[in-house]
Scaffold this active site. Structure first.
Site, PDB file in Angstrom:
ATOM      1  N   CYS A  57       0.851  -1.195   0.000  1.00 49.78           N
ATOM      2  CA  CYS A  57       0.000   0.000   0.000  1.00 49.78           C
ATOM      3  C   CYS A  57       0.888   1.248   0.000  1.00 49.78           C
ATOM      4  O   CYS A  57       1.844   1.336   0.768  1.00 49.78           O
ATOM      5  CB  CYS A  57      -0.908  -0.001   1.229  1.00 49.78           C
ATOM      6  SG  CYS A  57      -2.017   1.421   1.249  1.00 49.78           S
ATOM      7  N   CYS A  61       0.547   4.783   6.941  1.00 55.48           N
ATOM      8  CA  CYS A  61      -0.067   4.614   8.266  1.00 55.48           C
ATOM      9  C   CYS A  61       0.884   3.843   9.190  1.00 55.48           C
ATOM     10  O   CYS A  61       1.256   2.705   8.884  1.00 55.48           O
ATOM     11  CB  CYS A  61      -1.404   3.891   8.125  1.00 55.48           C
ATOM     12  SG  CYS A  61      -2.436   4.556   6.794  1.00 55.48           S
ATOM     13  N   CYS A  64       0.307   0.162  10.325  1.00 55.95           N
ATOM     14  CA  CYS A  64      -0.172  -0.855   9.390  1.00 55.95           C
ATOM     15  C   CYS A  64       0.920  -1.724   8.772  1.00 55.95           C
ATOM     16  O   CYS A  64       1.881  -1.217   8.181  1.00 55.95           O
ATOM     17  CB  CYS A  64      -0.971  -0.179   8.285  1.00 55.95           C
ATOM     18  SG  CYS A  64      -1.746  -1.392   7.185  1.00 55.95           S
ATOM     19  N   CYS A 101     -16.718  -8.651   5.280  1.00 57.29           N
ATOM     20  CA  CYS A 101     -16.037  -7.385   5.003  1.00 57.29           C
ATOM     21  C   CYS A 101     -14.786  -7.619   4.162  1.00 57.29           C
ATOM     22  O   CYS A 101     -13.877  -8.352   4.574  1.00 57.29           O
ATOM     23  CB  CYS A 101     -15.677  -6.698   6.318  1.00 57.29           C
ATOM     24  SG  CYS A 101     -14.814  -5.140   6.041  1.00 57.29           S
ATOM     25  N   CYS A 132     -19.757  -5.604   3.379  1.00 57.86           N
ATOM     26  CA  CYS A 132     -18.988  -4.457   3.846  1.00 57.86           C
ATOM     27  C   CYS A 132     -17.682  -4.429   3.058  1.00 57.86           C
ATOM     28  O   CYS A 132     -17.170  -5.483   2.665  1.00 57.86           O
ATOM     29  CB  CYS A 132     -18.690  -4.601   5.346  1.00 57.86           C
ATOM     30  SG  CYS A 132     -17.672  -3.258   6.001  1.00 57.86           S
ATOM     31  N   CYS A 192     -19.317   2.437   8.742  1.00 58.44           N
ATOM     32  CA  CYS A 192     -18.568   1.735   9.793  1.00 58.44           C
ATOM     33  C   CYS A 192     -17.316   2.554  10.018  1.00 58.44           C
ATOM     34  O   CYS A 192     -16.464   2.639   9.128  1.00 58.44           O
ATOM     35  CB  CYS A 192     -18.235   0.313   9.320  1.00 58.44           C
ATOM     36  SG  CYS A 192     -17.130  -0.574  10.448  1.00 58.44           S
ATOM     37  N   ARG A 264     -17.972  -2.295  17.995  1.00 57.52           N
ATOM     38  CA  ARG A 264     -17.251  -3.558  17.759  1.00 57.52           C
ATOM     39  C   ARG A 264     -15.944  -3.634  18.519  1.00 57.52           C
ATOM     40  O   ARG A 264     -15.084  -2.754  18.395  1.00 57.52           O
ATOM     41  CB  ARG A 264     -16.983  -3.756  16.261  1.00 57.52           C
ATOM     42  CG  ARG A 264     -16.319  -5.119  15.961  1.00 57.52           C
ATOM     43  CD  ARG A 264     -16.197  -5.422  14.483  1.00 57.52           C
ATOM     44  NE  ARG A 264     -17.474  -5.289  13.849  1.00 57.52           N
ATOM     45  CZ  ARG A 264     -17.717  -4.513  12.798  1.00 57.52           C
ATOM     46  NH1 ARG A 264     -16.749  -3.822  12.259  1.00 57.52           N
ATOM     47  NH2 ARG A 264     -18.927  -4.432  12.295  1.00 57.52           N
TER      48      ARG A 264
HETATM   49  N1  SAM Z   1      -6.599   0.674   3.060  1.00 59.68           N
HETATM   50  C1  SAM Z   1      -7.870   0.963   3.542  1.00 59.68           C
HETATM   51  C2  SAM Z   1      -7.877   2.112   4.518  1.00 59.68           C
HETATM   52  O1  SAM Z   1      -6.905   2.359   5.198  1.00 59.68           O
HETATM   53  O2  SAM Z   1      -8.903   2.787   4.584  1.00 59.68           O
HETATM   54  C3  SAM Z   1      -8.584  -0.216   4.157  1.00 59.68           C
HETATM   55  C4  SAM Z   1      -7.860  -1.211   5.008  1.00 59.68           C
HETATM   56  S1  SAM Z   1      -7.144  -0.626   6.535  1.00 59.68           S
HETATM   57  C5  SAM Z   1      -6.139  -1.963   6.982  1.00 59.68           C
HETATM   58  C6  SAM Z   1      -8.503  -0.577   7.677  1.00 59.68           C
HETATM   59  C7  SAM Z   1      -8.249  -0.187   9.103  1.00 59.68           C
HETATM   60  O3  SAM Z   1      -7.614  -1.251   9.801  1.00 59.68           O
HETATM   61  C8  SAM Z   1      -7.366   0.993   9.396  1.00 59.68           C
HETATM   62  O4  SAM Z   1      -7.997   2.215   9.220  1.00 59.68           O
HETATM   63  C9  SAM Z   1      -7.012   0.773  10.856  1.00 59.68           C
HETATM   64  O5  SAM Z   1      -7.946   1.405  11.692  1.00 59.68           O
HETATM   65  C10 SAM Z   1      -7.089  -0.745  11.004  1.00 59.68           C
HETATM   66  N2  SAM Z   1      -5.755  -1.324  11.266  1.00 59.68           N
HETATM   67  C11 SAM Z   1      -4.769  -1.493  10.363  1.00 59.68           C
HETATM   68  N3  SAM Z   1      -3.676  -2.016  10.942  1.00 59.68           N
HETATM   69  C12 SAM Z   1      -3.969  -2.180  12.258  1.00 59.68           C
HETATM   70  C13 SAM Z   1      -3.244  -2.663  13.379  1.00 59.68           C
HETATM   71  N4  SAM Z   1      -1.984  -3.058  13.267  1.00 59.68           N
HETATM   72  N5  SAM Z   1      -3.861  -2.698  14.577  1.00 59.68           N
HETATM   73  C14 SAM Z   1      -5.140  -2.267  14.694  1.00 59.68           C
HETATM   74  N6  SAM Z   1      -5.875  -1.796  13.669  1.00 59.68           N
HETATM   75  C15 SAM Z   1      -5.300  -1.740  12.464  1.00 59.68           C
HETATM   76  C1  DTB Z   2     -11.282  -2.211  11.481  1.00 58.38           C
HETATM   77  O1  DTB Z   2     -11.594  -1.237  12.189  1.00 58.38           O
HETATM   78  N1  DTB Z   2     -10.424  -3.160  11.849  1.00 58.38           N
HETATM   79  C2  DTB Z   2     -10.240  -4.138  10.809  1.00 58.38           C
HETATM   80  C3  DTB Z   2     -11.247  -3.665   9.733  1.00 58.38           C
HETATM   81  N2  DTB Z   2     -11.753  -2.455  10.279  1.00 58.38           N
HETATM   82  C4  DTB Z   2     -10.857  -3.544   8.342  1.00 58.38           C
HETATM   83  C5  DTB Z   2      -8.858  -4.313  10.380  1.00 58.38           C
HETATM   84  C6  DTB Z   2      -7.900  -4.648  11.498  1.00 58.38           C
HETATM   85  C7  DTB Z   2      -6.579  -4.908  10.887  1.00 58.38           C
HETATM   86  C8  DTB Z   2      -5.564  -5.418  11.861  1.00 58.38           C
HETATM   87  C9  DTB Z   2      -4.238  -5.641  11.236  1.00 58.38           C
HETATM   88  C10 DTB Z   2      -4.222  -6.675  10.144  1.00 58.38           C
HETATM   89  O2  DTB Z   2      -4.773  -7.785  10.325  1.00 58.38           O
HETATM   90  O3  DTB Z   2      -3.633  -6.409   9.100  1.00 58.38           O
HETATM   91 FE1  SF4 Z   3      -2.768   1.268   3.362  1.00 57.53          FE
HETATM   92 FE2  SF4 Z   3      -2.748   0.100   5.732  1.00 57.53          FE
HETATM   93 FE3  SF4 Z   3      -3.032   2.727   5.578  1.00 57.53          FE
HETATM   94 FE4  SF4 Z   3      -5.044   1.108   4.739  1.00 57.53          FE
HETATM   95  S1  SF4 Z   3      -4.278   1.321   6.815  1.00 57.53           S
HETATM   96  S2  SF4 Z   3      -4.216   2.925   3.699  1.00 57.53           S
HETATM   97  S3  SF4 Z   3      -3.837  -0.607   3.943  1.00 57.53           S
HETATM   98  S4  SF4 Z   3      -1.203   1.566   4.942  1.00 57.53           S
END
Ligand code: SAM
Ligand code: DTB
Ligand code: SF4
Length: 324
Positions: A57, A61, A64, A101, A132, A192, A264
């Site tokens: 990506c 973030c 992530c 989702c 979702c 959501c 949630r």
């Molecule tokens: N790329 C898209 C975005 O960022 O909108 C969708 C997928 S992203 C992984 C969705 C959400 O997962 C993020 O906004 C964040 O709140 C959550 N998330 C990602 N990595 C995480 C982590 N290591 N621990 C907890 N929540 C996480």
């Molecule tokens: C949300 O609030 N948490 C989910 C979902 N929406 C998409 C994602 C959590 C991701 C946790 C890290 C991972 O598994 O990559």
């Molecule tokens: Fe990309 Fe992860 Fe950020 Fe979603 S949360 S925009 S997958 S870096």
């Protein structure tokens, strides 16, 4: 509580901070009263996640594992085939999930990807599941296209307060996020939207995030509260752990501020004890991610969750009618 609590959109920061400062038992008592006035008690909504496009990506973030800027050893995967997604959704439904989702590691969906995503949504919808998706930023036209395909919910998190946000993400702004949420709302898709606890934010940041969510023109139908899953190679690996009671407080305040929303208990359950999860349910959480994987990291397996729900006398919620 006999009468329904008012659905307010005018919370002040002082009011929200005062909730966080209340004695634990008082806060949980109020959250449980609000919960029982607005929801069928002892029920939990269950969503299963699938990463339909993984890793690489372009966004930065800090939490992530899927950002191309963090070396987490994650294997990247192209957009999955529609058949694969349909099979995984059918398996999730057969295991007891009511919502499916689909998540993609994109800044925003590209034109050429939309056709495949639309086909995925149609197929998952046809299985009788709530649909979702979480695909990054959307334009109003993209949101309408997803709605027409049968999308019920769109996940797009605020993640944290506007003030702390720039410490976590620099490649898009807080306003970008609010604009996507508005596009989703305008298209008639349920929202959501929640955030993450444990990124080094203050209690005030948590209060600000929940205040922002609660003061949106309509409350998100689903509010995911994630505990940071610390992944080696991400900048937030090694962040100070959250006091579990503070995590529970965040759930309780979300419940009180957004009485009718599904709150949630999201990422982070794999490392939580059953007792901590029970406190989160007591604080008003009534939804979980169900299935052994979140997007790229672990989640409790189905057996552990079934046992936990049974031990607590909780049962799966029927698919919601979309009241807000
Ligand atoms: N790329 C898209 C975005 O960022 O909108 C969708 C997928 S992203 C992984 C969705 C959400 O997962 C993020 O906004 C964040 O709140 C959550 N998330 C990602 N990595 C995480 C982590 N290591 N621990 C907890 N929540 C996480
Ligand atoms: C949300 O609030 N948490 C989910 C979902 N929406 C998409 C994602 C959590 C991701 C946790 C890290 C991972 O598994 O990559
Ligand atoms: Fe990309 Fe992860 Fe950020 Fe979603 S949360 S925009 S997958 S870096």
């Amino acid at each position: 509580m006999s009468s329904s609590p008012a659905v307010r959109h005018d919370w002040s920061l002082a009011e929200v901070e005062a909730l966080f400062a209340r004695p634990f038992a008082d806060l949980l008592f109020e959250a449980q009263q609000v919960h029982r006035a607005c929801h069928e008690p002892n029920t939990v909504q269950m969503s299963t996640l699938l990463s339909v496009k993984t890793g690489a990506c372009p966004e930065d973030c800090a939490y992530c594992p899927q950002s191309v800027r963090h070396d987490t050893g994650l294997e990247r995967e192209q957009l999955l085939a529609v058949d694969t997604v349909r099979e995984r959704a059918a398996a999730a439904r057969n295991a007891g999930a009511t919502r499916f989702c689909m998540g993609a590691a994109w800044r925003s969906p590209k034109k050429r990807d939309m056709e495949t995503i639309v086909a995925m949504i149609r197929d998952v919808h046809a299985l009788g599941l709530e649909t979702c998706a979480t695909l990054g930023m959307l334009t109003p036209a993209q949101a309408r296209e997803l709605k027409d395909a049968g999308l019920d919910y769109y996940n797009h998190n605020l993640d944290t307060s506007e003030e702390f946000y720039s410490e976590i993400v620099t490649t898009r702004s807080y306003q970008d996020r609010l604009d996507t949420l508005e596009a989703v709302r305008e298209a008639g898709i349920s929202v959501c939207c929640g955030g993450i606890v444990g990124m080094g934010e203050s209690v005030r940041d948590r209060a600000r995030m929940l205040q922002t969510l609660a003061n949106l023109p309509r409350h998100p139908e689903s509010v995911p509260i994630n505990q940071l899953v610390q992944v080696p190679g991400t900048p937030l690996h090694g962040a100070p752990p959250v006091d579990p009671f503070d995590f529970v407080r965040t759930i309780a305040v979300a419940r009180i501020l957004m009485p009718r929303s599904q709150v949630r208990l999201s990422a982070g359950r794999e490392t939580m004890s059953d007792e901590l999860q029970a406190l989160c349910f007591l604080a008003g959480a009534n939804s979980i991610f169900y299935g052994e994987k979140l997007l790229t990291t672990g989640n409790p397996d189905v057996e552990r969750d079934r046992t936990l729900l049974e031990r607590l006398g909780l049962r799966a919620q029927a698919p919601a009618t979309h009241a807000a």
